[in-house]
Write a protein that holds these residues in place. Structure first.
Motif, PDB file in Angstrom:
ATOM      1  N   VAL A  42      -9.155  -6.858  -2.025  1.00 28.59           N
ATOM      2  CA  VAL A  42      -9.589  -5.521  -1.617  1.00 28.59           C
ATOM      3  C   VAL A  42      -9.732  -4.567  -2.802  1.00 28.59           C
ATOM      4  CG1 VAL A  42      -8.546  -5.673   0.668  1.00 28.59           C
ATOM      5  CG2 VAL A  42      -7.241  -4.677  -1.193  1.00 28.59           C
ATOM      6  N   GLU A  43     -10.505  -3.489  -2.554  1.00 23.03           N
ATOM      7  CA  GLU A  43     -10.663  -2.364  -3.467  1.00 23.03           C
ATOM      8  C   GLU A  43     -10.497  -1.097  -2.639  1.00 23.03           C
ATOM      9  OE1 GLU A  43     -14.576  -2.695  -5.018  1.00 23.03           O
ATOM     10  OE2 GLU A  43     -14.164  -4.566  -6.059  1.00 23.03           O
ATOM     11  N   PRO A  44      -9.938  -0.028  -3.201  1.00 20.37           N
ATOM     12  CA  PRO A  44      -9.716   1.198  -2.429  1.00 20.37           C
ATOM     13  C   PRO A  44     -10.969   2.062  -2.315  1.00 20.37           C
ATOM     14  CG  PRO A  44      -8.991   1.535  -4.645  1.00 20.37           C
ATOM     15  CD  PRO A  44      -9.459   0.094  -4.570  1.00 20.37           C
ATOM     16  N   LEU A  58     -10.235   0.043   2.942  1.00 22.85           N
ATOM     17  CA  LEU A  58     -10.344  -1.268   2.334  1.00 22.85           C
ATOM     18  C   LEU A  58     -11.775  -1.765   2.249  1.00 22.85           C
ATOM     19  CD1 LEU A  58      -7.349  -2.790   4.285  1.00 22.85           C
ATOM     20  CD2 LEU A  58      -7.324  -1.909   1.953  1.00 22.85           C
ATOM     21  N   ASN A  59     -12.243  -1.913   1.057  1.00 23.67           N
ATOM     22  CA  ASN A  59     -13.516  -2.549   0.797  1.00 23.67           C
ATOM     23  C   ASN A  59     -13.139  -3.942   0.289  1.00 23.67           C
ATOM     24  OD1 ASN A  59     -16.171  -3.059   0.298  1.00 23.67           O
ATOM     25  ND2 ASN A  59     -16.236  -1.916  -1.626  1.00 23.67           N
ATOM     26  N   ASN A  60     -13.388  -4.971   1.083  1.00 24.53           N
ATOM     27  CA  ASN A  60     -12.923  -6.304   0.705  1.00 24.53           C
ATOM     28  C   ASN A  60     -14.086  -7.243   0.419  1.00 24.53           C
ATOM     29  OD1 ASN A  60     -13.691  -7.533   3.300  1.00 24.53           O
ATOM     30  ND2 ASN A  60     -12.103  -6.200   4.112  1.00 24.53           N
ATOM     31  N   ASN A  61     -13.756  -8.468   0.066  1.00 26.75           N
ATOM     32  CA  ASN A  61     -14.781  -9.426  -0.345  1.00 26.75           C
ATOM     33  C   ASN A  61     -15.639  -9.941   0.812  1.00 26.75           C
ATOM     34  OD1 ASN A  61     -12.350 -10.741   0.428  1.00 26.75           O
ATOM     35  ND2 ASN A  61     -12.967 -12.605  -0.591  1.00 26.75           N
ATOM     36  N   ARG A 143      -9.045   0.013   7.324  1.00 23.51           N
ATOM     37  CA  ARG A 143      -7.991   0.949   6.917  1.00 23.51           C
ATOM     38  C   ARG A 143      -6.617   0.307   7.082  1.00 23.51           C
ATOM     39  NH1 ARG A 143      -9.181   6.944   9.391  1.00 23.51           N
ATOM     40  NH2 ARG A 143     -11.121   7.304   8.278  1.00 23.51           N
ATOM     41  N   PHE A 144      -5.735   0.657   6.149  1.00 22.10           N
ATOM     42  CA  PHE A 144      -4.335   0.257   6.257  1.00 22.10           C
ATOM     43  C   PHE A 144      -3.498   1.510   6.049  1.00 22.10           C
ATOM     44  CE2 PHE A 144      -0.260  -1.412   4.828  1.00 22.10           C
ATOM     45  CZ  PHE A 144      -0.040  -2.416   5.754  1.00 22.10           C
ATOM     46  N   TYR A 145      -2.713   1.889   7.077  1.00 19.61           N
ATOM     47  CA  TYR A 145      -1.909   3.104   7.014  1.00 19.61           C
ATOM     48  C   TYR A 145      -0.598   2.828   6.298  1.00 19.61           C
ATOM     49  CZ  TYR A 145      -5.309   5.412   9.837  1.00 19.61           C
ATOM     50  OH  TYR A 145      -6.481   5.965  10.251  1.00 19.61           O
ATOM     51  N   GLN A 155      -3.590   3.432  -4.354  1.00 21.43           N
ATOM     52  CA  GLN A 155      -5.011   3.454  -4.710  1.00 21.43           C
ATOM     53  C   GLN A 155      -5.179   3.347  -6.221  1.00 21.43           C
ATOM     54  OE1 GLN A 155      -7.590   6.341  -2.877  1.00 21.43           O
ATOM     55  NE2 GLN A 155      -8.776   6.536  -4.737  1.00 21.43           N
ATOM     56  N   ASP A 156      -4.358   4.047  -6.977  1.00 20.22           N
ATOM     57  CA  ASP A 156      -4.427   3.966  -8.437  1.00 20.22           C
ATOM     58  C   ASP A 156      -4.059   2.572  -8.931  1.00 20.22           C
ATOM     59  OD1 ASP A 156      -5.177   6.612  -8.498  1.00 20.22           O
ATOM     60  OD2 ASP A 156      -3.171   7.364  -8.991  1.00 20.22           O
ATOM     61  N   ASP A 157      -3.047   1.944  -8.311  1.00 19.92           N
ATOM     62  CA  ASP A 157      -2.626   0.595  -8.710  1.00 19.92           C
ATOM     63  C   ASP A 157      -3.706  -0.437  -8.407  1.00 19.92           C
ATOM     64  OD1 ASP A 157      -0.221   1.595  -9.573  1.00 19.92           O
ATOM     65  OD2 ASP A 157       0.933   0.929  -7.828  1.00 19.92           O
ATOM     66  N   ILE A 158      -4.417  -0.275  -7.290  1.00 17.51           N
ATOM     67  CA  ILE A 158      -5.470  -1.232  -6.917  1.00 17.51           C
ATOM     68  C   ILE A 158      -6.576  -1.262  -7.968  1.00 17.51           C
ATOM     69  CG2 ILE A 158      -7.318  -1.669  -5.237  1.00 17.51           C
ATOM     70  CD1 ILE A 158      -5.400  -0.908  -3.041  1.00 17.51           C
ATOM     71  N   ARG A 159      -6.762  -0.152  -8.642  1.00 16.34           N
ATOM     72  CA  ARG A 159      -7.812  -0.084  -9.662  1.00 16.34           C
ATOM     73  C   ARG A 159      -7.488  -0.899 -10.912  1.00 16.34           C
ATOM     74  NH1 ARG A 159     -11.136   3.714  -7.625  1.00 16.34           N
ATOM     75  NH2 ARG A 159     -10.223   5.374  -6.393  1.00 16.34           N
ATOM     76  N   VAL A 160      -6.207  -1.235 -11.126  1.00 15.93           N
ATOM     77  CA  VAL A 160      -5.832  -1.919 -12.372  1.00 15.93           C
ATOM     78  C   VAL A 160      -5.315  -3.347 -12.185  1.00 15.93           C
ATOM     79  CG1 VAL A 160      -5.386   0.224 -13.611  1.00 15.93           C
ATOM     80  CG2 VAL A 160      -3.513  -0.879 -12.369  1.00 15.93           C
ATOM     81  N   ARG A 161      -5.012  -3.761 -10.958  1.00 15.91           N
ATOM     82  CA  ARG A 161      -4.568  -5.144 -10.731  1.00 15.91           C
ATOM     83  C   ARG A 161      -4.989  -5.596  -9.331  1.00 15.91           C
ATOM     84  NH1 ARG A 161       0.237  -2.098 -10.636  1.00 15.91           N
ATOM     85  NH2 ARG A 161       1.421  -2.374  -8.719  1.00 15.91           N
ATOM     86  N   PRO A 162      -5.014  -6.905  -9.106  1.00 17.24           N
ATOM     87  CA  PRO A 162      -5.529  -7.407  -7.825  1.00 17.24           C
ATOM     88  C   PRO A 162      -4.587  -7.152  -6.640  1.00 17.24           C
ATOM     89  CG  PRO A 162      -4.805  -9.232  -9.196  1.00 17.24           C
ATOM     90  CD  PRO A 162      -4.665  -7.989 -10.021  1.00 17.24           C
ATOM     91  N   PHE A 163      -5.166  -6.624  -5.590  1.00 12.46           N
ATOM     92  CA  PHE A 163      -4.471  -6.440  -4.315  1.00 12.46           C
ATOM     93  C   PHE A 163      -5.225  -7.232  -3.252  1.00 12.46           C
ATOM     94  CE2 PHE A 163      -2.254  -3.219  -6.438  1.00 12.46           C
ATOM     95  CZ  PHE A 163      -1.259  -2.694  -5.627  1.00 12.46           C
ATOM     96  N   GLY A 164      -4.573  -7.485  -2.144  1.00 14.26           N
ATOM     97  CA  GLY A 164      -5.219  -8.178  -1.043  1.00 14.26           C
ATOM     98  C   GLY A 164      -4.646  -7.715   0.281  1.00 14.26           C
ATOM     99  N   ILE A 165      -5.310  -8.115   1.346  1.00  9.76           N
ATOM    100  CA  ILE A 165      -4.762  -7.912   2.682  1.00  9.76           C
ATOM    101  C   ILE A 165      -4.620  -9.280   3.318  1.00  9.76           C
ATOM    102  CG2 ILE A 165      -5.508  -5.561   3.183  1.00  9.76           C
ATOM    103  CD1 ILE A 165      -7.925  -6.747   4.663  1.00  9.76           C
TER     104      ILE A 165
END
Length: 193
Positions: A42-44, A58-61, A143-145, A155-165
Motif C-alpha cells: 500500500v501507499e498512503p 490505501l492505494n494498493n497494488n 481506508r483503514f481507521y 502516513q509519513d512512515d509509509i513514504r519511506v518503507r514498505p507497508f501492506g494490508i
C-alpha cells in the motif's frame, strides 16, 4: 393503539434492528476469522475523517488493473458499464499478492490453491479500447481507521518503507481488512467485533 400493543410493537422493531445489525457484524467477523489471507502493498493518500478519526487511505497494488488483464471484454466494447469484477491474485516472491487476470461478472473457474479471487465493482465509463490503459475497481478496502493521532505518523512512515494490508477474503471474494502491516510487523489488527 393501546399502550400494550405499542410496547410490543416497539420491542419487535428493536429486536429486528438488533438482529439485522448482528447479522452484518457476524458476516464481517466470519470473513475475518475464516477468510483466505492476502497481503497487498500500500501507499498512503490522506489521513483524516472528521466523524471517524484518523485513517490512512490505501492505494494498493490492485487499485488499478491493466485492461489487458481482463479476459472477457466483449468485442467492440469501448468503455466499462457499472459492473462487478473479479480479480485473480497470486502470491509473489516478495510475499505480496499480485493480480494475474480479471473478469467482468464472475470468474469462469474457482481459484486454485495458490490463488485467491477478490470481488469489486467498476464504475461506468472506464476506457477499454487501449490495452495499455487501466481501470480502478472499488473493493471496499480503501481506508483503514487508526487510533487518534496515529494517521500522520504512519502516513509519513509509509513514504519511506514498505507497508501492506492483510486481507481476509471470503469464498465469494468479499474482502475485509484484517491488519495493517509494517513489513513483517503487525501494527494494528481489526477486532472481529
Amino acid at each position: 393503539m393501546s399502550g400494550k400493543k405499542l410496547i410490543v410493537s416497539a420491542l419487535v422493531l428493536a429486536l429486528v434492528q438488533i438482529g439485522f445489525l448482528s447479522w452484518i457484524i457476524a458476516g464481517r467477523a466470519a470473513i475475518l476469522r475464516d477468510g483466505k489471507e492476502v497481503l497487498l502493498k500500500v501507499e498512503p493518500v490522506d489521513p483524516r475523517d472528521l466523524l471517524r478519526g484518523d485513517y490512512i487511505s490505501l492505494n494498493n497494488n490492485i487499485s488499478r488493473i491493466p485492461v489487458k488483464l481482463i479476459a472477457n471484454i466483449p468485442e467492440g466494447q469501448l468503455s466499462s458499464d457499472d459492473t462487478s469484477i473479479v480479480v485473480r491474485l497470486k502470491k509473489g516472491a516478495d510475499g505480496y499478492w499480485q493480480p494475474t487476470t480479471a473478469w467482468f461478472g464472475q470468474a469462469p473457474a474457482p481459484a486454485g490453491p495458490d490463488e485467491a479471487d477478490i470481488a469489486g465493482r467498476v464504475a461506468e465509463g472506464w476506457g477499454l479500447r487501449d490495452a495499455g490503459s487501466t481501470i480502478a475497481p472499488d473493493y471496499g478496502i480503501d481506508r483503514f481507521y487508526l487510533p487518534e493521532g496515529e494517521g500522520m505518523t504512519i502516513q509519513d512512515d509509509i513514504r519511506v518503507r514498505p507497508f501492506g494490508i492483510k486481507l481476509a477474503l471470503s469464498a465469494n471474494g468479499t474482502a475485509q481488512i484484517k491488519a495493517l502491516m509494517d513489513g513483517d510487523k503487525t501494527l494494528f489488527e481489526e477486532p472481529f467485533y
